[in-house]
Motif scaffolding. Structure first.
Motif, PDB file in Angstrom:
ATOM      1  N   SER A   1       0.831  -1.198   0.000  1.00  0.00           N
ATOM      2  CA  SER A   1       0.000   0.000   0.000  1.00  0.00           C
ATOM      3  C   SER A   1       0.861   1.242   0.000  1.00  0.00           C
ATOM      4  O   SER A   1       2.068   1.184   0.112  1.00  0.00           O
ATOM      5  N   GLY A   2       0.205   2.319  -0.104  1.00  0.00           N
ATOM      6  CA  GLY A   2       0.930   3.563  -0.044  1.00  0.00           C
ATOM      7  C   GLY A   2       0.013   4.736   0.158  1.00  0.00           C
ATOM      8  O   GLY A   2      -1.164   4.685  -0.155  1.00  0.00           O
ATOM      9  N   GLU A   3       0.595   5.773   0.698  1.00  0.00           N
ATOM     10  CA  GLU A   3      -0.120   7.025   0.840  1.00  0.00           C
ATOM     11  C   GLU A   3       0.202   7.942  -0.330  1.00  0.00           C
ATOM     12  O   GLU A   3      -0.346   9.014  -0.437  1.00  0.00           O
ATOM     13  N   TYR A   4       1.118   7.496  -1.188  1.00  0.00           N
ATOM     14  CA  TYR A   4       1.550   8.301  -2.316  1.00  0.00           C
ATOM     15  C   TYR A   4       1.537   7.471  -3.589  1.00  0.00           C
ATOM     16  O   TYR A   4       1.671   6.260  -3.559  1.00  0.00           O
ATOM     17  N   CYS A   5       1.387   8.151  -4.700  1.00  0.00           N
ATOM     18  CA  CYS A   5       1.531   7.528  -6.004  1.00  0.00           C
ATOM     19  C   CYS A   5       2.340   8.494  -6.854  1.00  0.00           C
ATOM     20  O   CYS A   5       2.722   9.568  -6.401  1.00  0.00           O
TER      21      CYS A   5
ATOM     22  N   HIS B   1      -5.894   8.060   1.175  1.00  0.00           N
ATOM     23  CA  HIS B   1      -6.352   6.817   1.796  1.00  0.00           C
ATOM     24  C   HIS B   1      -5.283   5.752   1.557  1.00  0.00           C
ATOM     25  O   HIS B   1      -4.936   5.483   0.415  1.00  0.00           O
ATOM     26  N   LYS B   2      -4.793   5.155   2.639  1.00  0.00           N
ATOM     27  CA  LYS B   2      -3.829   4.071   2.476  1.00  0.00           C
ATOM     28  C   LYS B   2      -4.565   2.875   1.900  1.00  0.00           C
ATOM     29  O   LYS B   2      -5.477   2.334   2.519  1.00  0.00           O
TER      30      LYS B   2
ATOM     31  N   ALA C   1     -10.479  -0.644  -8.768  1.00  0.00           N
ATOM     32  CA  ALA C   1     -10.809  -1.466  -7.601  1.00  0.00           C
ATOM     33  C   ALA C   1      -9.607  -1.540  -6.665  1.00  0.00           C
ATOM     34  O   ALA C   1      -8.462  -1.656  -7.106  1.00  0.00           O
ATOM     35  N   ALA C   2      -9.881  -1.464  -5.360  1.00  0.00           N
ATOM     36  CA  ALA C   2      -8.803  -1.468  -4.374  1.00  0.00           C
ATOM     37  C   ALA C   2      -9.283  -2.068  -3.062  1.00  0.00           C
ATOM     38  O   ALA C   2     -10.477  -2.330  -2.877  1.00  0.00           O
ATOM     39  N   LEU C   3      -8.338  -2.270  -2.173  1.00  0.00           N
ATOM     40  CA  LEU C   3      -8.612  -2.694  -0.801  1.00  0.00           C
ATOM     41  C   LEU C   3      -7.982  -1.684   0.135  1.00  0.00           C
ATOM     42  O   LEU C   3      -6.894  -1.163  -0.144  1.00  0.00           O
ATOM     43  N   LEU C   4      -8.657  -1.414   1.248  1.00  0.00           N
ATOM     44  CA  LEU C   4      -8.078  -0.536   2.260  1.00  0.00           C
ATOM     45  C   LEU C   4      -6.958  -1.275   2.975  1.00  0.00           C
ATOM     46  O   LEU C   4      -7.023  -2.491   3.164  1.00  0.00           O
TER      47      LEU C   4
END
Length: 188
Positions: free
Chosen positions: A76-80, A99-100, A119-122
């Motif tokens: 995961s990340g808080e940045y892209c 959102h992480k 689509a993603a997961l928290l």
């Protein structure tokens, strides 16, 4: 038309005339079929090896942007990283995601009216299935909670709006559901 070797076209769709795909060595390429051009994208950073890219288009400013995230389960990340195609200064910028989360490994994206959805997961203990939205012009992320706890269907554009086609629900005895996003700001 010849294309680069070892190309992979999973879930590739045209985003205002461009198509983005990857090679088997995880190099990403944009293709402009009308111009008969392939452009290899630079890597967003030395440590960004296994990545997922999404292509978006801002109809107001007429710009294509590539959104890049690290790929994999629980990566995961808080940045892209974001790259504006065709700009004079063509370099990756870091953008906070708010959102992480992490994108599903095999996920794809849909760009509808200047908003990119995937689509993603928290990244928390809930592992809740969500759809992340990225406003291509403002480069702001937001989260849309799905009305279901899983992501077995597919995202489609229906009448110019994001929709989720739930066709794999064994509890519905082969039924099908279509969820349509009525208001992208309120996520209903």
């Amino acid at each position: 038309m010849k294309y680069p070797k070892d190309c992979s076209f999973p879930f590739a769709e045209s985003v205002h005339g461009l198509i983005c795909f990857r090679t088997s060595v995880n190099r990403h390429i944009t293709w402009n079929p009308s111009m008969r051009q392939f452009v290899k994208l630079t890597k967003p950073g030395k440590r960004w090896k296994d990545i997922k890219v999404f292509l978006g288009y801002d109809p107001i400013e007429g710009k294509h942007k590539v959104v890049c995230m690290r790929r994999g389960y629980k990566v995961s990340g808080e940045y892209c990283r974001v790259l504006t195609l065709g700009s004079a200064q063509q370099s990756w910028r870091t953008v906070k995601t708010n959102h992480k989360h992490f994108a599903y490994i095999g996920c794809y994206a849909r760009c509808i009216n200047g908003v990119l959805y995937y689509a993603a997961l928290l990244d928390d203990d809930s592992d809740a299935s969500i759809i992340m939205s990225f406003d291509v012009r403002t480069e702001k992320f937001d989260m849309i909670k799905l009305p279901l706890n899983d992501f077995w269907g597919m995202m489609i554009s229906y009448e110019g709006r994001l929709s989720y086609l739930d066709y794999y629900n064994p509890m519905d005895n082969g039924g099908i559901k279509l969820w349509i996003l009525e208001d992208k700001e309120k996520h209903i």
